[in-house]
Design a protein around this motif. Structure first.
Motif, PDB file in Angstrom:
ATOM      1  N   LEU A  24       6.666 -36.556   0.928  1.00 62.91           N
ATOM      2  CA  LEU A  24       6.034 -37.685   1.600  1.00 62.91           C
ATOM      3  C   LEU A  24       4.812 -37.240   2.398  1.00 62.91           C
ATOM      4  O   LEU A  24       4.743 -36.123   2.886  1.00 62.91           O
ATOM      5  N   TYR A  25       3.839 -38.173   2.523  1.00 66.23           N
ATOM      6  CA  TYR A  25       2.526 -37.843   3.070  1.00 66.23           C
ATOM      7  C   TYR A  25       1.930 -36.627   2.354  1.00 66.23           C
ATOM      8  O   TYR A  25       1.592 -35.607   2.976  1.00 66.23           O
ATOM      9  N   PRO A  26       1.764 -36.685   1.025  1.00 68.68           N
ATOM     10  CA  PRO A  26       1.167 -35.544   0.314  1.00 68.68           C
ATOM     11  C   PRO A  26      -0.265 -35.295   0.773  1.00 68.68           C
ATOM     12  O   PRO A  26      -0.959 -36.199   1.254  1.00 68.68           O
ATOM     13  N   PHE A  27      -0.722 -34.053   0.614  1.00 70.01           N
ATOM     14  CA  PHE A  27      -2.073 -33.673   0.993  1.00 70.01           C
ATOM     15  C   PHE A  27      -3.014 -33.931  -0.181  1.00 70.01           C
ATOM     16  O   PHE A  27      -2.764 -33.470  -1.301  1.00 70.01           O
ATOM     17  N   GLY A  56      -1.152 -31.625  -2.830  1.00 68.68           N
ATOM     18  CA  GLY A  56      -0.149 -30.698  -2.348  1.00 68.68           C
ATOM     19  C   GLY A  56       1.045 -31.473  -1.826  1.00 68.68           C
ATOM     20  O   GLY A  56       0.878 -32.411  -1.032  1.00 68.68           O
ATOM     21  N   TYR A  57       2.246 -31.101  -2.234  1.00 70.24           N
ATOM     22  CA  TYR A  57       3.446 -31.876  -1.918  1.00 70.24           C
ATOM     23  C   TYR A  57       4.652 -30.944  -2.017  1.00 70.24           C
ATOM     24  O   TYR A  57       4.716 -30.064  -2.875  1.00 70.24           O
ATOM     25  N   TYR A  58       5.631 -31.132  -1.144  1.00 75.65           N
ATOM     26  CA  TYR A  58       6.820 -30.289  -1.070  1.00 75.65           C
ATOM     27  C   TYR A  58       6.395 -28.815  -1.120  1.00 75.65           C
ATOM     28  O   TYR A  58       5.717 -28.340  -0.213  1.00 75.65           O
ATOM     29  N   ALA A  87      10.851 -23.207   0.859  1.00 75.32           N
ATOM     30  CA  ALA A  87      10.495 -24.014   2.024  1.00 75.32           C
ATOM     31  C   ALA A  87       9.408 -25.014   1.653  1.00 75.32           C
ATOM     32  O   ALA A  87       8.549 -24.745   0.810  1.00 75.32           O
ATOM     33  N   GLY A  88       9.438 -26.179   2.293  1.00 75.31           N
ATOM     34  CA  GLY A  88       8.498 -27.240   1.975  1.00 75.31           C
ATOM     35  C   GLY A  88       7.376 -27.352   2.988  1.00 75.31           C
ATOM     36  O   GLY A  88       7.427 -26.783   4.085  1.00 75.31           O
ATOM     37  N   ARG A  89       6.346 -28.135   2.618  1.00 78.61           N
ATOM     38  CA  ARG A  89       5.146 -28.253   3.447  1.00 78.61           C
ATOM     39  C   ARG A  89       4.793 -29.692   3.800  1.00 78.61           C
ATOM     40  O   ARG A  89       3.888 -29.910   4.608  1.00 78.61           O
TER      41      ARG A  89
END
Length: 578
Positions: A249-252, A264-266, A295-297
């Motif tokens: 959620l809220y991808p870059f 960019g997502y997860y 780990a996610g972002r």
């Protein structure tokens, strides 16, 4: 830096000081009796025994600078707040809009306010209550449009009709002079094709708006698709969003100089075709933590992302930077930044360790090409009551320095800035720090508004100043400015894109150092060459004399190619025209 192996396959890492702090002692090598599975000639620990290794080179793998005095910057109280914001946006009128999720403030709150920073010393005049929001903006997306007045748009929301919401505000007034316009919204006349909670938005190179991802209302089903505003065709399903829900959620989103779209997502990233939105290139998996590579972002494992500066003549590949995040399950917070040049074939991620762990960070681009990392926590994940141990320290990331030497430990705040906090750069180069709505007994809702003053604001050097007549630039155009303070021999110009800040996502962020030359006090700025280098939109133009930036002026670059000034086709919304 140290690492250890136990029971042959269990890996641990940290620093030598961690061994001393834990009170561990060195034991005879004969007590390590578990054979290494990868090489039976060696032993890899044993029962409650670590075979440990330390970085032995004279130079450490990473170096952090510890600043002091004015070099560390400073947090300052700025103004008492009237709202716990979900999102903040610097307007082209020199004021900052704050919008809140429904129920955060008092029962009679309108959910929207505007701050005039020039009046921060007079609380009674600094804030304006705004009206016009009809639905809940909780976890929506925001952007500044490239139309000729720089309208702000907010899309998506929490539940029901809110998730389809399209809300517009035409910034008016000037610093010190009243504004009167308000938000406009009418779901019966204009709305998204799919309801979206936690979407992202981006202005594309053709001037239209790309809306990506989200969920169907509060913790609802995924909405693994994208759509374009003004409406152009239907929604397009994205397998990669469906597969990585709910950690994407809220991808870059960023337009790349070769024309593609970085997503960019997860713990993944890819480049999309800007017309078909098919995947052009799948990038290597984004590395996570040493104890959990997955780990996610992005929310709820929330980090923050920036595009590093672009410099004329724009021949160098662009670099994407992502800092912080967390993990599923144990919620082990990430202590690194990762970067990649996505357009370079065969490129991979570079890892740089941060001075401390940080989930829910906010990043803000500064006019000198550096980036402030602030806010967030050192334990947990993003969400209400899901994080503890606030990170009170600011870090300055300087991409002009060598990798692993780019971070400087800066000043501390005394205010916990947890979930729903923001950071945006003001026109004078300071960073406005706001918000925190953790809904936790340990940390209060935060109304106070601070500013972070970077070292260049405190160095005592005279600030440059300039005048400019042409504030509406075509691509490649040469613009004349007049220097009215400062010496032109050591000057440069920078452009910072108009940003909406929420959930570690700085929608609209872009830093550009355009071509710049001077003859006496008359200087020429050469606008970026095209919409791939610089998507159409509004930018703060700074002039820097050495390290010191001027007060910025808003300029528009690239016009309004999608004719958003005539959109939406609705009587409810006031339109500026083309």
């Amino acid at each position: 830096m140290a690492g250890g192996l136990e029971y042959g396959t269990e890996c641990f890492c940290g620093d030598v000081v961690d061994i001393e702090t834990a009170g561990s002692t060195v034991r005879p090598e004969s007590e390590c009796k578990t054979v290494c599975p990868g090489d039976s000639r060696f032993y890899c620990g044993g029962g409650s025994r670590l075979t440990w290794y330390a970085w032995s080179l004279e130079d450490p793998l990473y170096k952090w600078t510890y600043a002091s005095g004015n070099d560390a910057g400073s947090y300052k109280f700025f103004v008492p707040g009237v709202v716990v914001p979900l999102m903040t946006t610097v307007g082209v009128n020199g004021k900052i809009t704050f919008v809140e999720k429904s129920g955060t403030g008092p029962p009679n709150s309108t959910g929207a306010f505007e701050l005039d920073p020039s009046l921060a010393g007079d609380f009674s005049k600094a804030w304006r209550t705004m009206t016009g929001l009809k639905t809940d903006v909780f976890c929506s997306a925001g952007m500044t449009l490239p139309d000729k007045v720089g309208r702000q748009i907010n899309v998506g929301g929490w539940s029901g009709t809110s998730t389809f919401g399209v809300r517009l505000y035409w910034p008016d007034g000037t610093p010190g002079a009243p504004s009167v316009n308000n938000w406009q919204e009418n779901a019966a006349e204009i709305k998204l094709q799919r309801g979206r909670w936690y979407p992202s938005g981006m202005i594309m190179s053709n001037g239209t708006m790309l809306i990506v991802g989200g969920q169907d209302g509060s913790n609802g089903a995924p909405v693994p698709s994208l759509e374009v505003l003004p409406r152009s065709g239907g929604v397009i399903d994205m397998e990669w969003l469906r597969r990585t829900d709910p950690y994407n959620l809220y991808p870059f989103l960023f337009v790349l100089p070769t024309g593609g779209i970085f997503a960019g997502y997860y713990n993944e990233a890819r480049i999309l075709d800007p017309v078909t939105f098919e995947t052009v290139r799948t990038l290597p998996q984004i590395p996570g933590n040493v104890n959990n590579p997955n780990a996610g972002r992005t929310y709820p494992l929330e980090g923050a992302a920036m595009m590093l500066p672009q410099y004329a003549p724009y021949s160098d590949p662009v670099t994407m930077l992502i800092c912080g995040g967390s993990t599923n399950g144990a919620s082990l917070v990430t202590d690194n930044c990762v970067s990649i040049q996505p357009e370079n074939p065969g490129s991979n991620w570079t890892i740089e360790r941060m001075p401390s762990q940080r989930v829910m960070p906010c990043m803000s681009a500064l006019p000198d090409g550096t980036f402030l990392i602030a806010n967030g926590a050192m334990k947990g994940v993003a969400g209400f009551g899901l994080a503890t141990d606030p990170n009170l320290n600011a870090v300055l990331y300087d991409p002009s320095k060598p990798v692993n030497q780019r971070m400087t430990v800066m000043a501390n705040t005394t205010i916990a800035r947890m979930y729903h906090s923001e950071a945006i750069t003001l026109q004078d180069g300071r960073v406005l720090i706001s918000g925190s709505d953790p809904q936790s007994n340990a940390y209060p809702q935060e109304y106070r508004v601070e500013v972070f003053e970077p070292p260049y604001y405190l160095n005592g050097l005279p600030k440059p100043a300039f005048t400019i007549e042409n504030k509406d630039w075509a691509y490649g155009q040469q613009i004349i400015i007049t220097i009215t303070a400062g010496g032109s021999s050591n000057m440069r110009a920078s452009l910072l894109g108009a940003v909406s800040s929420t959930h570690g996502n700085s929608m609209g962020q872009r830093t550009i150092f355009p071509g710049f030359s001077c003859a006496g006090n008359t200087c020429t700025v050469t606008a970026p060459p095209d919409a791939k280098i610089c998507p159409p939109g509004w930018f703060m133009l700074f002039i820097l004399d050495g390290p010191t930036p001027s007060m910025s002026t808003w300029v528009r670059i690239g016009g309004d190619p999608a004719q958003l000034g005539n959109w939406p086709p609705s009587k409810t919304f006031t339109k500026p025209g083309i």
